[in-house]
Design a protein around this motif. Structure first.
Motif, PDB file in Angstrom:
ATOM      1  N   LEU A 161      34.272  42.137  41.611  1.00 51.28           N
ATOM      2  CA  LEU A 161      35.244  42.389  42.676  1.00 51.28           C
ATOM      3  C   LEU A 161      35.502  43.882  42.865  1.00 51.28           C
ATOM      4  O   LEU A 161      35.507  44.650  41.908  1.00 51.28           O
ATOM      5  CB  LEU A 161      36.567  41.680  42.359  1.00 51.28           C
ATOM      6  N   ASP A 162      35.766  44.266  44.087  1.00 47.51           N
ATOM      7  CA  ASP A 162      36.104  45.644  44.435  1.00 47.51           C
ATOM      8  C   ASP A 162      37.632  45.757  44.512  1.00 47.51           C
ATOM      9  O   ASP A 162      38.241  45.380  45.515  1.00 47.51           O
ATOM     10  CB  ASP A 162      35.469  46.018  45.783  1.00 47.51           C
ATOM     11  N   GLU A 163      38.251  46.267  43.453  1.00 51.65           N
ATOM     12  CA  GLU A 163      39.711  46.352  43.392  1.00 51.65           C
ATOM     13  C   GLU A 163      40.308  47.318  44.405  1.00 51.65           C
ATOM     14  O   GLU A 163      41.506  47.294  44.647  1.00 51.65           O
ATOM     15  CB  GLU A 163      40.156  46.747  41.982  1.00 51.65           C
ATOM     16  N   SER A 164      39.480  48.176  44.991  1.00 46.08           N
ATOM     17  CA  SER A 164      40.005  49.095  46.010  1.00 46.08           C
ATOM     18  C   SER A 164      40.186  48.390  47.352  1.00 46.08           C
ATOM     19  O   SER A 164      40.855  48.901  48.242  1.00 46.08           O
ATOM     20  CB  SER A 164      39.091  50.315  46.167  1.00 46.08           C
ATOM     21  N   ASP A 165      39.622  47.187  47.495  1.00 44.89           N
ATOM     22  CA  ASP A 165      39.804  46.388  48.704  1.00 44.89           C
ATOM     23  C   ASP A 165      41.195  45.744  48.636  1.00 44.89           C
ATOM     24  O   ASP A 165      41.485  44.976  47.714  1.00 44.89           O
ATOM     25  CB  ASP A 165      38.708  45.309  48.766  1.00 44.89           C
ATOM     26  N   PRO A 166      42.087  46.039  49.603  1.00 47.97           N
ATOM     27  CA  PRO A 166      43.454  45.493  49.564  1.00 47.97           C
ATOM     28  C   PRO A 166      43.497  43.962  49.493  1.00 47.97           C
ATOM     29  O   PRO A 166      44.363  43.400  48.828  1.00 47.97           O
ATOM     30  CB  PRO A 166      44.090  45.990  50.863  1.00 47.97           C
ATOM     31  N   LYS A 167      42.549  43.301  50.150  1.00 48.46           N
ATOM     32  CA  LYS A 167      42.530  41.836  50.108  1.00 48.46           C
ATOM     33  C   LYS A 167      42.253  41.346  48.688  1.00 48.46           C
ATOM     34  O   LYS A 167      42.901  40.423  48.194  1.00 48.46           O
ATOM     35  CB  LYS A 167      41.479  41.290  51.082  1.00 48.46           C
ATOM     36  N   VAL A 168      41.311  41.969  48.019  1.00 42.31           N
ATOM     37  CA  VAL A 168      40.986  41.608  46.633  1.00 42.31           C
ATOM     38  C   VAL A 168      42.174  41.932  45.725  1.00 42.31           C
ATOM     39  O   VAL A 168      42.581  41.120  44.893  1.00 42.31           O
ATOM     40  CB  VAL A 168      39.710  42.351  46.155  1.00 42.31           C
ATOM     41  N   TYR A 169      42.744  43.116  45.911  1.00 42.53           N
ATOM     42  CA  TYR A 169      43.846  43.580  45.074  1.00 42.53           C
ATOM     43  C   TYR A 169      45.065  42.655  45.184  1.00 42.53           C
ATOM     44  O   TYR A 169      45.769  42.426  44.206  1.00 42.53           O
ATOM     45  CB  TYR A 169      44.229  45.008  45.468  1.00 42.53           C
ATOM     46  N   ASN A 170      45.321  42.099  46.355  1.00 48.15           N
ATOM     47  CA  ASN A 170      46.508  41.271  46.593  1.00 48.15           C
ATOM     48  C   ASN A 170      46.256  39.775  46.445  1.00 48.15           C
ATOM     49  O   ASN A 170      47.134  38.972  46.734  1.00 48.15           O
ATOM     50  CB  ASN A 170      47.086  41.573  47.978  1.00 48.15           C
ATOM     51  N   THR A 171      45.084  39.395  45.990  1.00 52.62           N
ATOM     52  CA  THR A 171      44.753  37.985  45.787  1.00 52.62           C
ATOM     53  C   THR A 171      45.030  37.601  44.334  1.00 52.62           C
ATOM     54  O   THR A 171      44.780  38.384  43.427  1.00 52.62           O
ATOM     55  CB  THR A 171      43.269  37.724  46.125  1.00 52.62           C
ATOM     56  N   ILE A 172      45.532  36.389  44.151  1.00 52.82           N
ATOM     57  CA  ILE A 172      45.755  35.873  42.799  1.00 52.82           C
ATOM     58  C   ILE A 172      44.489  35.146  42.355  1.00 52.82           C
ATOM     59  O   ILE A 172      43.978  34.282  43.063  1.00 52.82           O
ATOM     60  CB  ILE A 172      46.959  34.911  42.759  1.00 52.82           C
TER      61      ILE A 172
END
Length: 193
Positions: A163-174
């Motif tokens: 996963l790319d943690e800099s992607d806001p969608k990835v970062y805000n997903t549980i």
């Protein structure tokens, strides 16, 4: 003090007219309060103070509903184990407040076997935090593996390393994974997020 249970019951009933209470999820925790006195007096007893003070204390147990609004509380002697505070208050909530179907949520300190067992009957269940440090080594290693995670609503397995943690969608997903914990006494499910 003599009317505390009655006042709490009536307050709960009447508060529903102002804001419908969400009692399907109930949170429970305990804290204690110290008194600047030197000797025990009544329920003010020497016990394990959360502030590490040498004064007599009392313990307060509190249930809150899913919206964080207090539901019920009680005061216990300061030398009483907080594990033992749940049952009397929960019985009051079930009987007096007519709340018998809920998910009990608490921290590991109140998640002892008897409290989990109490909330595994009828239409009740529980979610208790679980310390990674206290897990058996093989369970901890399984929990820390970055593989076999999912997102709610999907059965697709995800490796967190991809996963790319800099992607806001990835970062805000549980992301979570779960596995059965079979102890012989109670079969449970561990959920790692």
């Amino acid at each position: 003090a003599e009317e505390s249970d009655f006042i709490q019951e009536e307050l709960y009933k009447n508060s529903n007219f102002i804001h419908p209470r969400n009692s399907k999820i109930l949170y429970y925790d305990c804290t204690n309060y110290y008194f600047e006195i030197e000797a025990e007096d009544g329920i003010k007893k020497y016990g394990k103070s959360k502030e590490h003070r040498p004064n007599p204390i009392v313990t307060m147990g509190l249930f809150m509903d899913a919206d964080g609004i207090p539901l019920a509380f009680d005061i216990f002697p300061g030398n009483q184990n907080e594990q033992l505070t749940l049952k009397p208050i929960e019985k009051k909530v079930i009987k007096d407040f007519n709340c018998s179907e809920f998910i009990f949520c608490s921290d590991a300190g109140l998640g002892g076997k008897s409290n989990r067992f109490l909330n595994s009957f009828g239409n009740r269940s529980y979610v208790i935090t679980y310390s990674l440090k206290k897990m058996k080594k093989e369970e901890r290693e399984l929990a820390l593996l970055p593989t076999q995670f999912k997102v709610p609503g999907s059965n697709k397995l995800i490796d967190l390393r991809t996963l790319d943690e800099s992607d806001p969608k990835v970062y805000n997903t549980i992301y979570y994974k779960e596995y059965p914990l079979v102890t012989g006494d109670m079969d449970e499910t561990v959920i790692i997020t």
